[in-house]
Design a protein around this motif. Sequence first.
Motif, mmCIF file in Angstrom:
data_model
loop_
_atom_site.group_PDB
_atom_site.id
_atom_site.type_symbol
_atom_site.label_atom_id
_atom_site.label_comp_id
_atom_site.label_asym_id
_atom_site.label_seq_id
_atom_site.Cartn_x
_atom_site.Cartn_y
_atom_site.Cartn_z
ATOM 1 N N UNK A 324 76.177 27.922 -15.525
ATOM 2 C CA UNK A 324 75.189 27.625 -14.487
ATOM 3 C C UNK A 324 74.430 26.332 -14.803
ATOM 4 N N UNK A 325 74.099 26.147 -16.082
ATOM 5 C CA UNK A 325 73.390 24.917 -16.475
ATOM 6 C C UNK A 325 74.275 23.703 -16.201
ATOM 7 N N UNK A 326 75.555 23.811 -16.565
ATOM 8 C CA UNK A 326 76.491 22.710 -16.311
ATOM 9 C C UNK A 326 76.583 22.429 -14.818
ATOM 10 N N UNK A 327 76.667 23.488 -14.014
ATOM 11 C CA UNK A 327 76.752 23.337 -12.561
ATOM 12 C C UNK A 327 75.516 22.638 -12.013
ATOM 13 N N UNK A 328 74.361 22.898 -12.628
ATOM 14 C CA UNK A 328 73.119 22.290 -12.136
ATOM 15 C C UNK A 328 73.107 20.779 -12.323
ATOM 16 N N UNK A 329 73.899 20.292 -13.275
ATOM 17 C CA UNK A 329 73.929 18.850 -13.556
ATOM 18 C C UNK A 329 75.184 18.182 -13.004
#
Length: 748
Positions: A324-329
């Motif tokens: 999810x963190x990767x997707x946010x960036x």
Amino acid sequence: MDEKEIHLDDAAEQLFSQIEGIEEHKKGRSTSELMAESLSEEQKQQDVWRILLCEIVHHIAGYFQRMDLDVRQAEERQTFDQLTETLAKLNQMPQQAGRILVRFRGLSADSDIPERLDYEILFGNMVVDLDFVPTMIKRHGSLLSHLMGQLLDAFGIFSDRGISNLNLNLPKGDPDSLDRLRRSLHILCRLYRAHGNQRDIVLGPGKENLVPMVTDEKGSLDTNLSLVAGVNRLGAKTMRNLVTKVDAWMQKKEASDEGCQYTSVYNAIFGLPKLSAQLIPPPLEINNLDWLMRGESEESFTREKAQVARIIASVEASPEKAAKVIKSVYGDDYQKINSHHLEERLGLSSGLLQAIDNKPKSEDARQEVLNNLQKRLDTVRDDVFDNLYFNRSEDGVVGGRGPILGAVHRQLHKMVSFFKGRSSTRKKMTSMVHGTIRFEERDYEVLAQDFGIDMDEARQLVDVLKKCFNDKGRFLKASFADALSRFTRYEKKIFEFLWRHLKDVVAPEDRTAFLNALQMLTSRMNQPKRAFKILLEDILKDPGDIQFSDAKALVLANLILHEYDKSLADIEITPEDILFNQRGLNKEVARYAAWRMDRDQEAFFDKVRTIHQALCEALEFGMTRKHRLSAKDLLSLEREVYIFLSMIETVVGRSVLRSALAEYGSPESDLYFLKESDRFMSHLLQNLRIAIRGLANIGSMDNIPSLDAVKTREEVFQRLKKTKAHRDQSRLISEWVDEAVKIIKFRS
């Protein structure tokens, strides 16, 4: 390859048996139904490959869930045989990608699908997810009724096992590659049944069947490194030494000015030529962050991106949270998200920025995150920002609740504030078409920042735009032409604003003039890929509808795709001879177009179907009931679609042109006998010519029988209309076909 000779699973076998009955089913159907059904059958053939992907994921998930290698040996052998058979079938797909990637997405359009179960399966440019499965079921009925439950179960198993992504390199089919795949599945099966127990895995008698559970440089159990040991039959000591040496090398590189481009020890092992030459990569990889971060055609990471990945891995223990963190960036879907999604992503990226702040020498990583967020927030719809409320974090603490959004990182707060302000300024710029609008100092500041210009230029830009409309809101093309030199200075931003925000607010009687003015602007652009992307997104945003601007969007797209004579700024239709100059293709734009067409196959098919149904309606009733579009307009629009699809070799292009040839190439087709068809006979034959020449560009030897069949109908075509002009045009059909066949044979 003859797809109908492939031996398939039961569902896929039944699909092909249905497809073989297409011709009988077509008899007695109306013209619009013929094209719609023809395109639907093309989609069904693509579904065959999608079903295979679902079957493969189902078999792999079965290993993780229920496979007891000690007591269910017969079932394991049967499952593996089914898996390898299905992989062999997938290997026969034309232009197959060589790897399957299953990864967590967490953004389903269906609110009934739990977020934790929302994964996607990627195979080249083909995508299968839970949002798409209902479309497949609708096409095939009860034949695929099991598919949704099957995928939900598989994705549930992945989620329960903490698998955020799984990459499978397709085995070549030789005994060694199949043995490595089975061995990898056995290792994973044992590992997940051990529930974190780090004892070595025993796969059979002898030391070579003892697989060490390998830890990474931080002392955590690493699934992929354990797979390396198992596939290469390496012992614990060898693996420890390998990890220690590679980790030391990475730290040294990271401390140097050059930096380290690898995200983990595992990826470094297979990125370094000397090491990768000595080791066989495992066919399966689990939770490799690279596959969550890798963009379109991205082969290797920058040192900054790799550093961000390492920081995420160091602070996020949960694979799902890391995804999810990767997707946010790095997510590529920001243009589709709503305020709730944006709230969550800003919270996640704020947490990442706070973690980066706590790391030494992290300025490059911070800038990497901020730059990527800037690019993605730039694509978010204005209404999403309008419905977002937030506050700035204090003392480095993020996540405290605001009215809607928790407190965000200070640098992200500044960025989001700008985009909220831009939304307000854009509304003013749109409204000035119809009246006097007062611009505040803040509006000019936002405009200056958005366009990368100073305040004086921002004021001048607003004044120039105002002068393109009179006091009654009518568009003044001459004033726009005078302003072109200024507009082209800001081509990255001005085209997007004019196309997305002004084309729909100009007076209806000025729409053609305004779109032609944008064509003048496009002809002067030096960096056309951004404009091309905007045009394509606009055409496909609602495939079930037709906009007045669709035809012009395709004319512009064709001119951008093909580096054509820029003096043709006022053409109403794309010159047909563009099809005979493939050397003029803009290679960068063509690569993007091919990727986008393959990825959005369904939307393209639906759009073509919508256009053709509207054309048949206009030929029967004079114009369409909904948008009042004429047959001439729609024939021109369909012509532009065929030219666009003829430029690049894609599944969509070949399928649509094949369907067009089947219908336009039959003089008995209802298309030629609708009430208005006689008036537009020359236009209909022009579209036939485009379909023939399009297949000459991107068709194959398989298309030659269909082309020759059209040639044999030339005399029947001549009888469709009793005028010399029509007979002369019809006599050219053989010439068009002969030319296309010659080109296809030469290319093959």
